[in-house]
Design an enzyme around this catalytic site. Structure first.
Site: not given
Length: 458
Positions: A229, A377, A434
């Protein structure tokens, strides 16, 4: 029809040849630069470089406030037979909330968190939190290999708690002692116990520089790095900033969108061999519409919100523990296995315990860090990912990659090797998604050890 396919094929091959000549990069590094992310202007004096012990703490007041907020939660009934297709199913959420309110023991989990040594230190104006775990025993005459492990969103340093014993004390956990690590797991600034930036623009490159300074401060001139990630991008950036200090880079996710190979996706199923795709790659990527296009559309809504206006949704999530749990735990369902959205309980407890999941939630709740974590983000994607220089640069550090079959987007070996030309280890993992370290700690530890072994034998 055959002529059309031939034209498409020839065009693709020509495009590849042109792209290959255009994109042959020389080995370049990112400029190291410097920064100040604390409040106000940078002080004139020297920054305090002391490393201070830290302890996770809680109080009855904190727990009572949580319980009062849980008790006032308002949930909307789910649609009939909707399972997890509309997001987190509120019928199952009621069960989680009941466990959280009546059985989950946060004080006990705080004791578990404190089993590993915690520290804080100021870097570029921010208080950086990290755990530093040394081996309990070492073979005679050996020194441990320093390994920096970096989490992502919506995870935390706690994701690494179960993998750490396999790395620092392998012999006691059924593995050989030829590779023994000391592990450093920092919190990304704005996550958990690491202070959030007060300034705009704090991105993965700034984080990478801070973590590099952290490793120097701990006395490590050379070290291994590992991440998935955001952690994968931060570790990649460290390798781009200071390649001579990174002995090896191990990833379980790769940001490899700027590649000729991504243009081959529509044709890859029919010309797999030509494009270097294995049978396993084809299995993991096709049918293209379902495995990639629809999947990314379905799972990326949060990203658009957080890359544009993170503070708006952050206001709601930071005020409601139940809302925060639903928002985060939904990712631990569908990002672990996309088919879990077909289940009434999202399959959450098939791979994780509620205690572990809620501990991760509590690290966001008690620190009030959900909004600052989401801002990451906007800082990295708000201007478009392709706008960053590091995305256009290759990485010339020995690299290992673990391809977990339920990752959001499968990265075939040739995709990874295009970005990381010194790829020496690529593994198709037998299971996992993930949150690799959290879900399959032993598998990930074994692949890290495999990579380090190959590298050190070279």
């Amino acid at each position: 029809m055959g002529v059309m396919w031939l034209e498409i094929l020839l065009t693709s091959v020509l495009g590849f040849v042109i792209y290959w000549f255009v994109s042959r990069d020389k080995e370049e590094t990112l400029p190291l630069e410097d920064g100040w992310w604390g409040p106000g202007s940078r002080p004139t004096g020297r920054e305090d470089e002391s490393i201070r012990p830290f302890k996770v703490e809680t109080s009855d007041e904190e727990i009572n406030d949580l319980h009062q907020r849980i008790d006032k939660a308002r949930l909307t009934p789910p649609l009939e037979d909707s399972r997890f297709h509309y997001g987190f199913n509120s019928n199952y959420l009621k069960q989680i909330v009941s466990y959280w309110r009546n059985e989950f023991d946060w004080k006990k989990q705080v004791e578990i968190l404190n089993r590993y040594p915690h520290f804080k230190t100021k870097i570029e104006g921010l208080d950086i939190h990290f755990i530093h775990v040394k081996p309990p025993q070492l073979p005679s005459g050996r020194t441990p290999k320093p390994l920096l492990m970096v989490h992502g969103w919506p995870g935390s340093f706690y994701e690494f708690y179960k993998i750490i014993p396999f790395l620092t004390d392998p012999k006691s956990h059924g593995l050989g002692d030829e590779h023994v690590f000391e592990v450093i797991c920092p919190c990304i600034p704005g996550y958990g116990f690491s202070e959030a930036s007060s300034k705009k623009g704090f991105n993965t490159v700034a984080t990478a520089r801070i973590f590099y300074k952290l490793m120097l401060r701990l006395g490590f001139q050379e070290f291994y790095v590992q991440g998935g990630d955001w952690g994968a991008l931060i570790c990649t950036n460290i390798a781009q900033l200071v390649p001579s200090h990174v002995k090896g880079l191990h990833l379980n996710m790769a940001f490899v969108l700027r590649s000729f190979y991504t243009l081959t996706l529509p044709l890859g199923r029919h010309f797999a061999g030509l494009f270097g795709y294995t049978h396993k790659d084809v299995e993991l990527m096709y049918p293209f519409k379902e495995k990639i296009f629809y999947s990314l559309m379905r799972e990326s809504g949060y990203m658009h919100i957080q890359a544009t206006k993170p503070d708006t949704v952050g206001c709601a999530l930071n005020d409601s523990p139940v809302g925060l749990a639903a928002y985060i735990l939904e990712k631990f369902s569908t990002w672990t296995k996309s088919e879990f959205r077909d289940l009434e309980d999202g399959g959450l407890e098939r791979k994780f315990s509620l205690d572990d999941l809620l501990t991760n939630i509590m690290l966001y709740w008690t620190t009030g860090s959900i909004t600052s974590s989401q801002r990451f983000y906007k800082e990295n994607l708000g201007q478009g990912y392709m706008a960053h220089k590091h995305e256009r640069m290759k990485v010339y550090v020995p690299t290992g990659f673990a391809a977990f079959p339920c990752e959001l987007l499968h990265a075939p070996e040739n995709w990874v090797k295009f970005k990381y030309p010194k790829l020496i280890s690529y593994s198709y993992m037998p299971r996992g998604g993930h949150f690799a370290a959290f879900e399959e700690p032993q598998l990930l530890a074994q692949d890290i050890r495999k990579f380090v072994g190959l590298l050190e034998r070279q």
